[in-house]
Design a protein around this motif. Sequence first.
Motif, PDB file in Angstrom:
ATOM      1  N   GLY A  15      -3.021   4.434 -10.663  1.00  0.00           N
ATOM      2  CA  GLY A  15      -3.280   4.112  -9.267  1.00  0.00           C
ATOM      3  C   GLY A  15      -2.003   4.204  -8.455  1.00  0.00           C
ATOM      4  N   THR A  16      -2.096   3.715  -7.236  1.00  0.00           N
ATOM      5  CA  THR A  16      -0.967   3.759  -6.308  1.00  0.00           C
ATOM      6  C   THR A  16      -0.564   2.330  -5.958  1.00  0.00           C
ATOM      7  OG1 THR A  16      -1.734   5.865  -5.439  1.00  0.00           O
ATOM      8  CG2 THR A  16      -0.234   4.605  -4.045  1.00  0.00           C
ATOM      9  N   PHE A  17       0.737   2.094  -5.902  1.00  0.00           N
ATOM     10  CA  PHE A  17       1.242   0.764  -5.549  1.00  0.00           C
ATOM     11  C   PHE A  17       2.562   0.915  -4.815  1.00  0.00           C
ATOM     12  CE2 PHE A  17       3.139   1.825  -9.570  1.00  0.00           C
ATOM     13  CZ  PHE A  17       4.407   1.283  -9.532  1.00  0.00           C
ATOM     14  N   LYS A  18       2.996  -0.168  -4.178  1.00  0.00           N
ATOM     15  CA  LYS A  18       4.278  -0.182  -3.491  1.00  0.00           C
ATOM     16  C   LYS A  18       5.327  -0.749  -4.441  1.00  0.00           C
ATOM     17  CE  LYS A  18       2.464  -0.513   1.162  1.00  0.00           C
ATOM     18  NZ  LYS A  18       2.742   0.794   1.651  1.00  0.00           N
ATOM     19  N   MET A  19       6.422  -0.019  -4.593  1.00  0.00           N
ATOM     20  CA  MET A  19       7.494  -0.437  -5.473  1.00  0.00           C
ATOM     21  C   MET A  19       8.741  -0.682  -4.640  1.00  0.00           C
ATOM     22  SD  MET A  19       8.946   1.368  -8.938  1.00  0.00           S
ATOM     23  CE  MET A  19       9.721   2.779  -8.202  1.00  0.00           C
ATOM     24  N   GLY A  20       9.455  -1.733  -4.955  1.00  0.00           N
ATOM     25  CA  GLY A  20      10.674  -2.055  -4.238  1.00  0.00           C
ATOM     26  C   GLY A  20      10.560  -3.388  -3.533  1.00  0.00           C
ATOM     27  N   SER A  21      11.656  -3.807  -2.995  1.00  0.00           N
ATOM     28  CA  SER A  21      11.741  -5.105  -2.338  1.00  0.00           C
ATOM     29  C   SER A  21      11.986  -4.901  -0.841  1.00  0.00           C
ATOM     30  CB  SER A  21      12.900  -5.888  -2.963  1.00  0.00           C
ATOM     31  OG  SER A  21      13.072  -7.109  -2.320  1.00  0.00           O
ATOM     32  N   VAL A  35      11.347   0.026  -0.119  1.00  0.00           N
ATOM     33  CA  VAL A  35       9.961  -0.021  -0.561  1.00  0.00           C
ATOM     34  C   VAL A  35       9.378   1.379  -0.417  1.00  0.00           C
ATOM     35  CG1 VAL A  35       7.680  -0.996  -0.091  1.00  0.00           C
ATOM     36  CG2 VAL A  35       9.711  -2.438   0.126  1.00  0.00           C
ATOM     37  N   ARG A  36       8.689   1.837  -1.447  1.00  0.00           N
ATOM     38  CA  ARG A  36       8.072   3.162  -1.389  1.00  0.00           C
ATOM     39  C   ARG A  36       6.772   3.137  -2.175  1.00  0.00           C
ATOM     40  NH1 ARG A  36      12.475   2.820  -4.154  1.00  0.00           N
ATOM     41  NH2 ARG A  36      12.653   3.409  -6.310  1.00  0.00           N
ATOM     42  N   GLU A  37       5.902   4.052  -1.839  1.00  0.00           N
ATOM     43  CA  GLU A  37       4.624   4.162  -2.526  1.00  0.00           C
ATOM     44  C   GLU A  37       4.794   5.031  -3.767  1.00  0.00           C
ATOM     45  OE1 GLU A  37       0.818   6.044  -0.857  1.00  0.00           O
ATOM     46  OE2 GLU A  37       0.824   3.952  -0.160  1.00  0.00           O
ATOM     47  N   VAL A  38       4.262   4.551  -4.885  1.00  0.00           N
ATOM     48  CA  VAL A  38       4.357   5.255  -6.162  1.00  0.00           C
ATOM     49  C   VAL A  38       2.946   5.437  -6.710  1.00  0.00           C
ATOM     50  CG1 VAL A  38       5.222   5.121  -8.536  1.00  0.00           C
ATOM     51  CG2 VAL A  38       6.619   4.259  -6.657  1.00  0.00           C
ATOM     52  N   THR A  39       2.676   6.608  -7.224  1.00  0.00           N
ATOM     53  CA  THR A  39       1.379   6.875  -7.854  1.00  0.00           C
ATOM     54  C   THR A  39       1.599   7.177  -9.324  1.00  0.00           C
ATOM     55  OG1 THR A  39       0.443   7.731  -5.808  1.00  0.00           O
ATOM     56  CG2 THR A  39      -0.659   8.369  -7.851  1.00  0.00           C
TER      57      THR A  39
END
Length: 112
Positions: A15-21, A35-39
């Motif tokens: 799936g897709t999620f936001k990674m980072g602070s 913060v960036r979107e990762v799939t």
Amino acid sequence: FTNGVGMKMVRLEGGTFKMGSPDAEANRKADEGPVREVTVRGPVYFSETEVTNVQYRRATGKGAPSAAGKLAAQSEYRPVESVTWDEAVEFCAKLTESEKNQPWFRKGWAYP
């Protein structure tokens, strides 16, 4: 499934999620953003728990480098820690090699 060293593997579909602070997060460190979107394309398998000292030893044939684990009661069942990047890569490579003849093993599959 449970692999040859006793790690219970669970399937995640991806799936897709936001990674980072976020910049405004309390106690944020500079290397935790942006913060960036990762799939993650699935399915992927993860160990249900951290790798234990005994699982590390079964895969690599040598004792885990855990510092705290040597002092703890029943340390063989505690998570392995103090592992270098190279030791983690070696663990994954040896685990992949030892599992390649299992009926569930698919061509091109590996422990990353």
